[in-house]
Design a protein around this motif. Structure first.
Motif, PDB file in Angstrom:
ATOM      1  N   ARG A  82       2.704   1.884  -3.070  1.00  0.00           N
ATOM      2  CA  ARG A  82       1.423   2.364  -4.392  1.00  0.00           C
ATOM      3  C   ARG A  82       1.130   3.197  -4.215  1.00  0.00           C
ATOM      4  O   ARG A  82       1.276   4.812  -4.993  1.00  0.00           O
ATOM      5  CB  ARG A  82       0.196   1.517  -4.111  1.00  0.00           C
ATOM      6  CG  ARG A  82      -0.035   0.391  -4.681  1.00  0.00           C
ATOM      7  CD  ARG A  82      -1.655  -0.548  -4.936  1.00  0.00           C
ATOM      8  NE  ARG A  82      -2.199  -0.079  -5.175  1.00  0.00           N
ATOM      9  CZ  ARG A  82      -3.470  -0.116  -4.462  1.00  0.00           C
ATOM     10  NH1 ARG A  82      -3.538  -0.785  -3.831  1.00  0.00           N
ATOM     11  NH2 ARG A  82      -4.819   0.552  -4.649  1.00  0.00           N
ATOM     12  N   TYR A  83       1.219   4.157  -2.911  1.00  0.00           N
ATOM     13  CA  TYR A  83       0.818   5.409  -2.501  1.00  0.00           C
ATOM     14  C   TYR A  83       2.365   6.676  -2.625  1.00  0.00           C
ATOM     15  O   TYR A  83       1.394   7.426  -3.109  1.00  0.00           O
ATOM     16  CB  TYR A  83       1.231   5.523  -0.750  1.00  0.00           C
ATOM     17  CG  TYR A  83       0.646   7.170  -0.490  1.00  0.00           C
ATOM     18  CD1 TYR A  83      -0.620   7.653  -0.678  1.00  0.00           C
ATOM     19  CD2 TYR A  83       1.456   7.791  -0.032  1.00  0.00           C
ATOM     20  CE1 TYR A  83      -0.345   8.750   0.043  1.00  0.00           C
ATOM     21  CE2 TYR A  83       1.471   9.474   0.597  1.00  0.00           C
ATOM     22  CZ  TYR A  83       0.668  10.154   0.547  1.00  0.00           C
ATOM     23  OH  TYR A  83       0.900  11.215   0.955  1.00  0.00           O
ATOM     24  N   ASN A  84       3.323   6.248  -2.733  1.00  0.00           N
ATOM     25  CA  ASN A  84       4.825   6.644  -3.047  1.00  0.00           C
ATOM     26  C   ASN A  84       4.261   6.991  -5.283  1.00  0.00           C
ATOM     27  O   ASN A  84       4.910   7.974  -5.535  1.00  0.00           O
ATOM     28  CB  ASN A  84       5.866   6.246  -2.896  1.00  0.00           C
ATOM     29  CG  ASN A  84       6.201   5.810  -0.997  1.00  0.00           C
ATOM     30  OD1 ASN A  84       5.508   7.142  -0.764  1.00  0.00           O
ATOM     31  ND2 ASN A  84       6.872   5.691  -1.031  1.00  0.00           N
ATOM     32  N   THR A 105       1.006  -1.240  -0.462  1.00  0.00           N
ATOM     33  CA  THR A 105      -0.131  -0.003   0.102  1.00  0.00           C
ATOM     34  C   THR A 105       0.800   1.025   0.281  1.00  0.00           C
ATOM     35  O   THR A 105       0.677   2.689  -0.983  1.00  0.00           O
ATOM     36  CB  THR A 105      -0.942  -0.096   1.363  1.00  0.00           C
ATOM     37  OG1 THR A 105      -1.657  -0.845   1.294  1.00  0.00           O
ATOM     38  CG2 THR A 105      -1.580   1.339   1.323  1.00  0.00           C
ATOM     39  N   ARG A 144       1.539   6.975  -7.184  1.00  0.00           N
ATOM     40  CA  ARG A 144       0.300   7.840  -6.940  1.00  0.00           C
ATOM     41  C   ARG A 144       1.373   9.091  -6.890  1.00  0.00           C
ATOM     42  O   ARG A 144       0.826  10.134  -7.397  1.00  0.00           O
ATOM     43  CB  ARG A 144      -0.313   7.179  -6.036  1.00  0.00           C
ATOM     44  CG  ARG A 144      -1.616   6.506  -6.833  1.00  0.00           C
ATOM     45  CD  ARG A 144      -2.643   6.239  -6.141  1.00  0.00           C
ATOM     46  NE  ARG A 144      -3.050   6.371  -4.547  1.00  0.00           N
ATOM     47  CZ  ARG A 144      -2.315   5.258  -3.387  1.00  0.00           C
ATOM     48  NH1 ARG A 144      -2.713   4.151  -4.512  1.00  0.00           N
ATOM     49  NH2 ARG A 144      -3.130   5.714  -2.133  1.00  0.00           N
TER      50      ARG A 144
END
Length: 108
Positions: A75-77, A72, A79
């Protein structure tokens, strides 16, 4: 970075986010599986045809959750990196470039 370099980086990021979305299903499933096995078992918990004590099974489930949390975070980084790349784009975008940005924005 030039306009083409930004688009190239964004294409790679979209490809990577697609794979990460698929990869995210594995730790999600493992966490749910571990929780269900813990909920419906007594002292010995069976995870993947191996018997564990309740404490070991809790530890394995926590490790699954940590893996899930790491994916997660990746994925955040990605985005955030994509948003920074998009903010660097200026001028008119071609239709494929606009579609690429729409594809990226679908990853939430």
């Amino acid at each position: 970075m030039t306009h083409q370099e930004v688009i190239h980086q964004l294409r790679g990021l979209v490809r990577r986010l697609r794979w990460l979305n698929v990869l995210q299903l594995i730790p999600d499933t493992l966490v749910i599986y571990g929780i269900l096995q813990l909920a419906f078992s007594s002292q010995l918990v069976t995870l993947f045809n191996a018997s564990f004590s309740r404490n070991q099974a809790v530890l394995a489930t926590v490790l699954f959750a940590l893996i899930d949390l790491c994916v997660t975070g990746i994925r955040y980084n990605d985005r955030m990196a994509g948003k920074r790349l998009i903010s660097q784009l200026s001028g008119r975008l071609t239709t494929p470039e606009a579609e690429l940005i729409k594809q990226f924005e679908r990853f939430k």
